[in-house]
Design a protein around this motif. Structure first.
Motif, PDB file in Angstrom:
ATOM      1  N   ALA A 243     -89.750 104.727   4.081  1.00 13.41           N
ATOM      2  CA  ALA A 243     -88.913 103.711   4.710  1.00 13.41           C
ATOM      3  C   ALA A 243     -89.782 102.931   5.682  1.00 13.41           C
ATOM      4  N   THR A 244     -89.779 101.616   5.567  1.00 14.59           N
ATOM      5  CA  THR A 244     -90.683 100.814   6.378  1.00 14.59           C
ATOM      6  C   THR A 244     -90.332 100.847   7.855  1.00 14.59           C
ATOM      7  N   SER A 245     -89.081 101.111   8.196  1.00 14.69           N
ATOM      8  CA  SER A 245     -88.703 101.116   9.613  1.00 14.69           C
ATOM      9  C   SER A 245     -88.880 102.478  10.274  1.00 14.69           C
ATOM     10  N   SER A 246     -88.835 103.567   9.497  1.00 13.35           N
ATOM     11  CA  SER A 246     -88.895 104.893  10.111  1.00 13.35           C
ATOM     12  C   SER A 246     -90.067 105.748   9.641  1.00 13.35           C
ATOM     13  N   ASP A 247     -90.754 105.333   8.592  1.00 10.69           N
ATOM     14  CA  ASP A 247     -91.842 106.107   7.979  1.00 10.69           C
ATOM     15  C   ASP A 247     -91.366 107.396   7.320  1.00 10.69           C
ATOM     16  N   LEU A 248     -90.055 107.613   7.220  1.00  7.63           N
ATOM     17  CA  LEU A 248     -89.537 108.788   6.532  1.00  7.63           C
ATOM     18  C   LEU A 248     -89.538 108.533   5.030  1.00  7.63           C
ATOM     19  N   PRO A 249     -89.635 109.582   4.211  1.00  7.27           N
ATOM     20  CA  PRO A 249     -89.612 109.369   2.754  1.00  7.27           C
ATOM     21  C   PRO A 249     -88.293 108.748   2.311  1.00  7.27           C
ATOM     22  N   ARG A 250     -88.375 107.832   1.343  1.00  8.16           N
ATOM     23  CA  ARG A 250     -87.184 107.213   0.765  1.00  8.16           C
ATOM     24  C   ARG A 250     -86.738 108.029  -0.431  1.00  8.16           C
TER      25      ARG A 250
ATOM     26  N   ALA B  99     -66.300  91.363   5.855  1.00  7.94           N
ATOM     27  CA  ALA B  99     -65.814  92.743   5.975  1.00  7.94           C
ATOM     28  C   ALA B  99     -65.305  93.286   4.647  1.00  7.94           C
ATOM     29  N   GLU B 100     -65.012  92.403   3.683  1.00  9.84           N
ATOM     30  CA  GLU B 100     -64.435  92.819   2.407  1.00  9.84           C
ATOM     31  C   GLU B 100     -65.479  93.143   1.346  1.00  9.84           C
ATOM     32  N   VAL B 101     -66.765  92.890   1.632  1.00  2.00           N
ATOM     33  CA  VAL B 101     -67.816  93.111   0.634  1.00  2.00           C
ATOM     34  C   VAL B 101     -68.878  94.061   1.179  1.00  2.00           C
ATOM     35  N   SER B 102     -69.622  94.669   0.272  1.00  2.00           N
ATOM     36  CA  SER B 102     -70.757  95.496   0.675  1.00  2.00           C
ATOM     37  C   SER B 102     -71.891  94.596   1.130  1.00  2.00           C
ATOM     38  N   CYS B 103     -72.677  95.080   2.072  1.00  2.89           N
ATOM     39  CA  CYS B 103     -73.800  94.281   2.559  1.00  2.89           C
ATOM     40  C   CYS B 103     -74.990  94.448   1.618  1.00  2.89           C
ATOM     41  N   PRO B 104     -75.531  93.353   1.080  1.00  4.26           N
ATOM     42  CA  PRO B 104     -76.687  93.463   0.197  1.00  4.26           C
ATOM     43  C   PRO B 104     -77.984  93.787   0.936  1.00  4.26           C
ATOM     44  N   VAL B 105     -77.965  93.734   2.256  1.00  2.00           N
ATOM     45  CA  VAL B 105     -79.166  94.029   3.044  1.00  2.00           C
ATOM     46  C   VAL B 105     -79.229  95.502   3.418  1.00  2.00           C
ATOM     47  N   CYS B 106     -78.160  96.013   4.035  1.00  2.00           N
ATOM     48  CA  CYS B 106     -78.186  97.397   4.540  1.00  2.00           C
ATOM     49  C   CYS B 106     -77.261  98.331   3.769  1.00  2.00           C
ATOM     50  N   ALA B 107     -76.560  97.820   2.747  1.00  2.00           N
ATOM     51  CA  ALA B 107     -75.656  98.590   1.894  1.00  2.00           C
ATOM     52  C   ALA B 107     -74.430  99.125   2.638  1.00  2.00           C
ATOM     53  N   ALA B 108     -74.084  98.523   3.762  1.00  2.00           N
ATOM     54  CA  ALA B 108     -72.852  98.919   4.447  1.00  2.00           C
ATOM     55  C   ALA B 108     -71.675  98.646   3.518  1.00  2.00           C
ATOM     56  N   PRO B 109     -70.785  99.622   3.311  1.00  3.84           N
ATOM     57  CA  PRO B 109     -69.658  99.406   2.405  1.00  3.84           C
ATOM     58  C   PRO B 109     -68.612  98.481   3.019  1.00  3.84           C
TER      59      PRO B 109
ATOM     60  N   GLY C  24     -65.629  97.097   4.932  1.00  3.91           N
ATOM     61  CA  GLY C  24     -64.959  97.642   6.107  1.00  3.91           C
ATOM     62  C   GLY C  24     -65.889  98.232   7.142  1.00  3.91           C
ATOM     63  N   ALA C  25     -67.143  98.492   6.779  1.00  5.04           N
ATOM     64  CA  ALA C  25     -68.102  99.086   7.720  1.00  5.04           C
ATOM     65  C   ALA C  25     -68.998  97.997   8.306  1.00  5.04           C
ATOM     66  N   THR C  26     -69.429  98.209   9.535  1.00  4.69           N
ATOM     67  CA  THR C  26     -70.332  97.250  10.166  1.00  4.69           C
ATOM     68  C   THR C  26     -71.728  97.370   9.567  1.00  4.69           C
ATOM     69  N   CYS C  27     -72.493  96.322   9.684  1.00  2.02           N
ATOM     70  CA  CYS C  27     -73.877  96.348   9.228  1.00  2.02           C
ATOM     71  C   CYS C  27     -74.702  97.237  10.155  1.00  2.02           C
ATOM     72  N   THR C  28     -75.763  97.786   9.609  1.00  5.80           N
ATOM     73  CA  THR C  28     -76.639  98.649  10.399  1.00  5.80           C
ATOM     74  C   THR C  28     -78.080  98.146  10.327  1.00  5.80           C
ATOM     75  N   GLU C  29     -78.854  98.555  11.301  1.00  2.00           N
ATOM     76  CA  GLU C  29     -80.282  98.255  11.322  1.00  2.00           C
ATOM     77  C   GLU C  29     -80.991  99.474  11.869  1.00  2.00           C
TER      78      GLU C  29
ATOM     79  N   GLY D 240     -80.486 102.428  11.107  1.00  2.00           N
ATOM     80  CA  GLY D 240     -79.497 103.477  11.318  1.00  2.00           C
ATOM     81  C   GLY D 240     -78.513 103.215  12.439  1.00  2.00           C
ATOM     82  N   ASN D 241     -78.676 102.127  13.166  1.00  2.00           N
ATOM     83  CA  ASN D 241     -77.772 101.803  14.275  1.00  2.00           C
ATOM     84  C   ASN D 241     -76.878 100.625  13.906  1.00  2.00           C
ATOM     85  N   ALA D 242     -75.642 100.659  14.402  1.00  2.00           N
ATOM     86  CA  ALA D 242     -74.699  99.571  14.132  1.00  2.00           C
ATOM     87  C   ALA D 242     -75.190  98.278  14.774  1.00  2.00           C
ATOM     88  N   ARG D 243     -75.043  97.180  14.025  1.00  2.00           N
ATOM     89  CA  ARG D 243     -75.385  95.856  14.556  1.00  2.00           C
ATOM     90  C   ARG D 243     -74.150  95.227  15.185  1.00  2.00           C
TER      91      ARG D 243
END
Length: 132
Positions: free
Chosen positions: A26-33, A71-81, A83-88, A90-93
Motif C-alpha cells: 500500500a503506497t500510503s502505509s507500506d503494508l502488504p496489499r 452518498a448513494e454510490v460506492s466511491c471509485p477512489v477509496c471503495a467506500a460503500p 452510505g459510508a463516508t470517504c476515507t483516506e 483509513g481515516n474518515a474524510r
C-alpha cells in the motif's frame, strides 16, 4: 517482457515499484496489499488495447442509476460503500472524494471489464491462423 495474460507478479509494479515476484505494498502505509495494484497486470502484458466495454469514456461505463447523490454510490477512489463516508489512509474524510461526486453526477461507474483503467491485455494475432 512477459506474455499477455501473464501473472501480474511477473512484472515490476508501476504503482509501488515492487520487484517482479514480490507482492504490492500500500503506497500510503507500506503494508502488504491483498491484491496487486490495478496497473500491474498491464505491466506484465506485451501489448495493450482499449477496453471495448468503456471505449467512449475510458475506464468508465454508464451506471444503472440516473445522476445520483454521492452518498448513494460506492466511491471509485477509496471503495467506500453507499452510505459510508470517504476515507483516506483509513481515516474518515470531511468531504467526498471529488471523483465520487463527479461519477454520481454523470451517472458513471468504473468499468468492471478492465477494472476501471480503460486498457486490457491484447493477445495479438493467433499464431495458428493460416496465412493466405
Amino acid at each position: 517482457m512477459p506474455e499477455a495474460g501473464a501473472d501480474p507478479l511477473a512484472a515490476r509494479c508501476p504503482a509501488c515499484l515492487a520487484d517482479p515476484g514480490r507482492p504490492c505494498t500500500a503506497t500510503s502505509s507500506d503494508l502488504p496489499r491483498e491484491l496487486a495494484h490495478k496497473l500491474r497486470p498491464l505491466a506484465a502484458a506485451t501489448r495493450l488495447r482499449r477496453c471495448p466495454n468503456c471505449a467512449e469514456c475510458a475506464g468508465w461505463t454508464p451506471s444503472v442509476r440516473t445522476p445520483a447523490d454521492p452518498a448513494e454510490v460506492s466511491c471509485p477512489v477509496c471503495a467506500a460503500p453507499p452510505g459510508a463516508t470517504c476515507t483516506e489512509s483509513g481515516n474518515a474524510r470531511a468531504t467526498w472524494h471529488e471523483v465520487r461526486v463527479r461519477a454520481a453526477a454523470l451517472a458513471l461507474e468504473p468499468c468492471g471489464a478492465c477494472d476501471g483503467i480503460g486498457w486490457i491485455p491484447d493477445p495479438g494475432p493467433k499464431e495458428d491462423t493460416p496465412h493466405a
